[in-house]
Design a protein around this motif. Structure first.
Motif, mmCIF file in Angstrom:
data_model
loop_
_atom_site.group_PDB
_atom_site.id
_atom_site.type_symbol
_atom_site.label_atom_id
_atom_site.label_comp_id
_atom_site.label_asym_id
_atom_site.label_seq_id
_atom_site.Cartn_x
_atom_site.Cartn_y
_atom_site.Cartn_z
ATOM 1 N N VAL A 27 84.142 57.573 47.021
ATOM 2 C CA VAL A 27 84.030 57.305 48.459
ATOM 3 C C VAL A 27 83.073 58.295 49.116
ATOM 4 O O VAL A 27 82.983 59.460 48.701
ATOM 5 N N ASP A 28 82.352 57.811 50.131
ATOM 6 C CA ASP A 28 81.529 58.687 50.953
ATOM 7 C C ASP A 28 82.458 59.314 51.994
ATOM 8 O O ASP A 28 82.914 58.635 52.922
ATOM 9 N N ARG A 29 82.720 60.595 51.848
ATOM 10 C CA ARG A 29 83.716 61.251 52.701
ATOM 11 C C ARG A 29 83.211 61.463 54.119
ATOM 12 O O ARG A 29 83.998 61.810 55.007
ATOM 13 N N LEU B 57 79.355 54.216 36.313
ATOM 14 C CA LEU B 57 78.313 55.201 36.578
ATOM 15 C C LEU B 57 76.969 54.544 36.891
ATOM 16 O O LEU B 57 76.070 55.188 37.433
ATOM 17 N N ASP B 58 76.831 53.280 36.550
ATOM 18 C CA ASP B 58 75.563 52.582 36.778
ATOM 19 C C ASP B 58 75.276 52.482 38.280
ATOM 20 O O ASP B 58 76.137 52.046 39.048
ATOM 21 N N PHE B 62 77.079 58.207 44.295
ATOM 22 C CA PHE B 62 77.886 59.430 44.369
ATOM 23 C C PHE B 62 77.560 60.369 43.212
ATOM 24 O O PHE B 62 77.611 61.583 43.346
ATOM 25 N N PHE B 63 77.213 59.786 42.097
ATOM 26 C CA PHE B 63 76.811 60.593 40.945
ATOM 27 C C PHE B 63 75.385 61.105 41.119
ATOM 28 O O PHE B 63 75.131 62.313 40.990
ATOM 29 N N THR B 64 74.456 60.218 41.429
ATOM 30 C CA THR B 64 73.044 60.634 41.486
ATOM 31 C C THR B 64 72.801 61.660 42.590
ATOM 32 O O THR B 64 72.064 62.627 42.395
ATOM 33 N N GLN B 167 86.890 61.033 41.422
ATOM 34 C CA GLN B 167 85.628 61.505 41.988
ATOM 35 C C GLN B 167 85.522 63.031 41.905
ATOM 36 O O GLN B 167 84.472 63.572 41.573
ATOM 37 N N GLU B 168 86.623 63.725 42.193
ATOM 38 C CA GLU B 168 86.588 65.186 42.194
ATOM 39 C C GLU B 168 86.283 65.731 40.801
ATOM 40 O O GLU B 168 85.570 66.721 40.655
ATOM 41 N N TRP B 169 86.835 65.079 39.782
ATOM 42 C CA TRP B 169 86.594 65.547 38.416
ATOM 43 C C TRP B 169 85.132 65.302 38.033
ATOM 44 O O TRP B 169 84.517 66.126 37.367
ATOM 45 N N MET B 170 84.598 64.159 38.453
ATOM 46 C CA MET B 170 83.188 63.866 38.172
ATOM 47 C C MET B 170 82.301 64.910 38.851
ATOM 48 O O MET B 170 81.358 65.435 38.245
ATOM 49 N N GLU B 171 82.643 65.239 40.105
ATOM 50 C CA GLU B 171 81.821 66.202 40.839
ATOM 51 C C GLU B 171 81.874 67.589 40.193
ATOM 52 O O GLU B 171 80.857 68.271 40.086
#
Lengths: 192, 188
Positions: A27-29, B57-58, B62-64, B167-171
């Motif tokens: 999500v975009d926070r 991931l494609d 949020f990843f890029t 998401q937090e783990w990916m970040e």
């Protein structure tokens, strides 16, 4: 160290097998989701991987699956106060992709009287099986900025995405679980 | 209530323990004739819609963007400055891939421990069963914009099991991997 790591990995795999499906979200926070009112569907860009396998191509072309996914997502969005699909300047663009990924699974079998979890010491054999998972990715894009603001996903064994009534119910639950990660909307009573 | 807490906590710990199983390995390669030279200007190359091997991931902004933020921070710390893509000295490209790896064991069966999760008093006993895990690679290239020649390549490899589930783990994984990759970049 190696033993504890292997144990952790194997335990995780067993726990994953117990889980009905797996879902999550990005999500975009920085985005205030309560400002959005309307949405419409848009096509997902084609991915080379989707047509790489017969089952992937079949899943991508499965109109019944598409109808189920879109119907359930629309129901969930309506429950969150979003109106649509609306072609008249929608606030959000929604797209989904169903992809098939080949996976490997290692299983070890022992003697019939072996303890649970396939424990064995000498009379055991290990086999590696290939299976396929289906991943449903739902993207929510800000129609004005064209930025992806939310991505939900749910993943299951591909055979669970077949078109039986039982699987339809499973798909519905998987989408519902994924949509619980969609940011809360104060207009619909704070459901998140 | 307690069970509701214990199960997610247990899964989290299990997931974290998996990350530590296959440590992140970082490597780099500098083109022999390339001159990294004094700090330069940089820009990111155009997006490449390559498949990553994991649909989540494609084409994942949020990843890029997380990778870009980390690369920018590290480049700026080395004196690089951002520039327009048409004028930058160096173009930065990156790509991620996820593949499932099968970890085999070559120990003699007598050295294997008899039961999963049961500690054995004899240290030499090990769990010898093979297992599969998601192996991820993040690759970062610095390319001379004028000659299109690769100047430097850094990459990290490691287990991605469970990393994309939250998401937090990916970040966290991206932050760690990019920081460690960029540390390999020669100082100007």
């Amino acid at each position: 160290m190696r033993r504890s790591c292997a144990a952790a990995v194997l335990t995780w795999l067993m726990c994953s097998a117990c889980a009905p499906f797996h879902s999550g979200a990005f999500v975009d926070r920085d985005v205030n989701f309560s400002t959005y009112r309307t949405y419409t569907w848009t096509a997902a860009p084609p991915q080379a991987d989707d047509a790489a396998s017969a089952s992937g191509a079949a899943l991508a072309a499965d109109t019944e699956l598409r109808d189920r996914v879109m119907g359930e997502v629309e129901r969930q969005l309506a429950a969150r106060g979003l109106r649509g699909p609306s072609q008249k300047r929608p606030d959000l663009l929604i797209r989904y992709r169903a992809a098939v990924t080949p996976r490997l699974q290692v299983s070890t079998s022992g003697a019939p009287n072996a303890a649970p979890y396939g424990n064995c010491s000498y009379d055991c054999f290990t086999r590696v099986d290939e299976y396929e998972t289906a991943t449903l990715v739902l993207d929510v894009i800000d129609a004005r900025t064209r930025k992806l603001i939310w991505r939900g996903w749910t993943r299951d064994d591909l055979k669970e995405f077949a078109d039986s009534d039982q699987s339809a119910e499973r798909l519905r639950k998987a989408i519902d679980d994924m949509m619980t990660k969609f940011p809360a909307d104060e207009r619909s009573g704070g459901r998140s | 209530m307690t069970r509701r807490f214990v199960l997610p906590a247990g899964m989290l710990l299990l997931s974290m323990s998996q990350w530590s199983c296959a440590p992140v390995r970082v490597h780099s390669f500098t083109e022999a004739r390339a001159e990294i030279g004094p700090a330069k200007t940089y820009a990111f190359g155009p997006d490449e819609l390559k498949s990553t091997g994991d649909p989540r991931l494609d084409d994942n902004r949020f990843f890029t963007e997380r990778v870009q933020q980390n690369v920018e921070r590290e480049l700026k710390a080395r004196g690089y400055t951002a520039a327009d893509r048409a004028r930058a000295d160096v173009l930065v490209h990156f790509h991620a891939s996820v593949t499932q790896e099968l970890e085999l064991n070559d120990r003699y069966p007598n050295d294997c421990m008899p039961a999963l999760g049961v500690s054995n008093a004899t240290d030499r006993l090990r769990d010898c069963r093979p297992y599969v895990y998601d192996a991820g690679t993040l690759l970062i290239d610095l390319v001379d914009r004028r000659t299109n020649r690769l100047l430097w390549r850094g990459w990290a490899e490691g287990s991605m099991d469970g990393v994309l589930d939250k998401q937090e783990w990916m970040e966290e994984r991206v932050d760690d991997a990019v920081t460690r990759i960029m540390k390999q970049l020669p100082r100007s």
